[in-house]
Design an enzyme around this catalytic site. Structure first.
Site, PDB file in Angstrom:
ATOM      1  N   GLU A 147      22.939   6.477 -28.174  1.00 18.99           N
ATOM      2  CA  GLU A 147      22.797   5.117 -27.648  1.00 18.99           C
ATOM      3  C   GLU A 147      24.023   4.268 -27.965  1.00 18.99           C
ATOM      4  O   GLU A 147      24.910   4.677 -28.726  1.00 18.99           O
ATOM      5  CB  GLU A 147      21.510   4.492 -28.209  1.00 18.99           C
ATOM      6  N   ASN A 148      24.031   3.082 -27.368  1.00 18.85           N
ATOM      7  CA  ASN A 148      25.172   2.183 -27.536  1.00 18.85           C
ATOM      8  C   ASN A 148      24.676   0.747 -27.478  1.00 18.85           C
ATOM      9  O   ASN A 148      23.712   0.464 -26.749  1.00 18.85           O
ATOM     10  CB  ASN A 148      26.190   2.445 -26.407  1.00 18.85           C
ATOM     11  N   ALA A 149      25.358  -0.142 -28.211  1.00 16.88           N
ATOM     12  CA  ALA A 149      24.965  -1.553 -28.212  1.00 16.88           C
ATOM     13  C   ALA A 149      25.026  -2.116 -26.788  1.00 16.88           C
ATOM     14  O   ALA A 149      24.243  -3.005 -26.431  1.00 16.88           O
ATOM     15  CB  ALA A 149      25.881  -2.346 -29.134  1.00 16.88           C
ATOM     16  N   CYS A 196      21.259  10.186 -22.271  1.00 15.42           N
ATOM     17  CA  CYS A 196      20.076  10.971 -22.632  1.00 15.42           C
ATOM     18  C   CYS A 196      20.476  12.327 -23.215  1.00 15.42           C
ATOM     19  O   CYS A 196      21.539  12.872 -22.891  1.00 15.42           O
ATOM     20  CB  CYS A 196      19.216  11.233 -21.407  1.00 15.42           C
ATOM     21  N   CYS A 214      18.174  12.321 -15.340  1.00 15.64           N
ATOM     22  CA  CYS A 214      18.399  13.647 -15.934  1.00 15.64           C
ATOM     23  C   CYS A 214      17.940  14.752 -14.992  1.00 15.64           C
ATOM     24  O   CYS A 214      18.591  15.786 -14.874  1.00 15.64           O
ATOM     25  CB  CYS A 214      17.694  13.758 -17.280  1.00 15.64           C
ATOM     26  N   CYS A 273      13.740  11.798 -17.634  1.00 14.87           N
ATOM     27  CA  CYS A 273      13.922  10.682 -16.695  1.00 14.87           C
ATOM     28  C   CYS A 273      14.505  11.189 -15.373  1.00 14.87           C
ATOM     29  O   CYS A 273      15.044  12.298 -15.284  1.00 14.87           O
ATOM     30  CB  CYS A 273      14.804   9.596 -17.301  1.00 14.87           C
ATOM     31  N   TYR A 313      23.807  -1.189 -23.788  1.00 17.54           N
ATOM     32  CA  TYR A 313      22.779  -0.175 -23.498  1.00 17.54           C
ATOM     33  C   TYR A 313      23.122   0.887 -22.446  1.00 17.54           C
ATOM     34  O   TYR A 313      22.911   2.074 -22.683  1.00 17.54           O
ATOM     35  CB  TYR A 313      21.459  -0.844 -23.097  1.00 17.54           C
ATOM     36  N   ASN A 370      20.123  12.380 -27.758  1.00 22.14           N
ATOM     37  CA  ASN A 370      20.446  11.109 -27.107  1.00 22.14           C
ATOM     38  C   ASN A 370      21.388  10.292 -27.977  1.00 22.14           C
ATOM     39  O   ASN A 370      21.289  10.283 -29.213  1.00 22.14           O
ATOM     40  CB  ASN A 370      19.189  10.318 -26.708  1.00 22.14           C
ATOM     41  N   GLU A 408      19.312  15.388 -22.646  1.00 22.92           N
ATOM     42  CA  GLU A 408      19.465  16.507 -21.695  1.00 22.92           C
ATOM     43  C   GLU A 408      20.839  16.487 -21.067  1.00 22.92           C
ATOM     44  O   GLU A 408      21.455  17.527 -20.816  1.00 22.92           O
ATOM     45  CB  GLU A 408      18.460  16.410 -20.542  1.00 22.92           C
TER      46      GLU A 408
HETATM   47  N1  THU Z   1      15.957   9.519 -23.280  1.00 19.66           N
HETATM   48  C1  THU Z   1      16.413  10.816 -23.261  1.00 19.66           C
HETATM   49  O1  THU Z   1      17.203  11.230 -24.123  1.00 19.66           O
HETATM   50  N2  THU Z   1      15.969  11.609 -22.256  1.00 19.66           N
HETATM   51  C2  THU Z   1      15.148  11.204 -21.245  1.00 19.66           C
HETATM   52  O2  THU Z   1      14.877  11.968 -20.341  1.00 19.66           O
HETATM   53  C3  THU Z   1      14.562   9.867 -21.268  1.00 19.66           C
HETATM   54  C4  THU Z   1      15.008   8.984 -22.352  1.00 19.66           C
HETATM   55  C5  THU Z   1      16.481   8.624 -24.318  1.00 19.66           C
HETATM   56  C6  THU Z   1      17.343   7.523 -23.786  1.00 19.66           C
HETATM   57  C7  THU Z   1      17.214   6.486 -24.865  1.00 19.66           C
HETATM   58  O3  THU Z   1      18.165   6.786 -25.877  1.00 19.66           O
HETATM   59  C8  THU Z   1      15.824   6.711 -25.430  1.00 19.66           C
HETATM   60  O4  THU Z   1      15.427   8.009 -25.004  1.00 19.66           O
HETATM   61  C9  THU Z   1      14.803   5.689 -24.979  1.00 19.66           C
HETATM   62  O5  THU Z   1      14.751   5.606 -23.613  1.00 19.66           O
END
Ligand code: THU
Length: 161
Positions: A64-66, A73, A112, A109, A68, A62, A75
């Protein structure tokens, strides 16, 4: 009115010992790669590996970014990268793991699942999904469809005309 029921089957393993060697290899690679997650905001590191039909393994974590919603994710990073590098190869399996231990593994999620489903439908062959979180039990699904019943099918749009 007719009451309808669906049933989902998956395999549960207590630990790596009873898994086939190939699945263990993919899970260990995913776990090794957890350190490459960029998750300063959630501190929830997720790692994934796609195994292609030619045996290539494509990793993703995963990011992330400031701002959001701009993050992605693990996957999706893995499968988008896999299909960018090997567009003609089918995806055999995807493993998804986190460092966070739980009795049962965390589940991908909805966004995904939809993305994984797209490739499963377009390649006309199931993608196995293997989930593990820290030292959790391991869940293995034969198909993304098992994780996304009643999925929206791209064929619906393509056939509309
Ligand atoms: N995240 C994933 O990488 N996969 C998922 O299926 C659910 C959530 C990540 C997104 C975010 O960077 C962190 O988990 C918290 O939600």
């Amino acid at each position: 009115m007719k009451q309808q029921t669906i049933e989902i089957q998956f395999k549960e393993y207590d630990n790596l010992k009873n898994l086939i060697e190939d699945d263990v290899k993919l899970l260990l690679l995913a776990e090794k790669n957890l350190k490459n997650a960029y998750a300063p905001y959630s501190d929830f590191q997720v790692s994934s590996v796609c195994e292609m039909e030619n045996g290539e393994m494509v990793v993703g974590t995963n990011q992330e970014n400031a701002a959001y919603p701009s993050g992605l994710c693990a996957e999706r990073v893995a499968i988008f990268s896999a299909k960018s590098q090997y567009p003609d190869q089918k995806v055999n399996k995807i493993v998804i793991t986190t460092a966070v231990s739980n009795d049962t593994p965390f589940s991908p999620c909805g966004g995904c699942r939809q993305v994984l489903m797209e490739y499963e439908q377009s390649q006309n062959q199931p993608i196995e999904v293997i989930l593990k979180s820290g030292d959790s039990k391991i869940w293995k699904f034969k198909s993304v469809a098992d994780l996304l019943p009643f999925a929206f099918n791209g064929g619906t749009i393509l056939k509309k005309g």
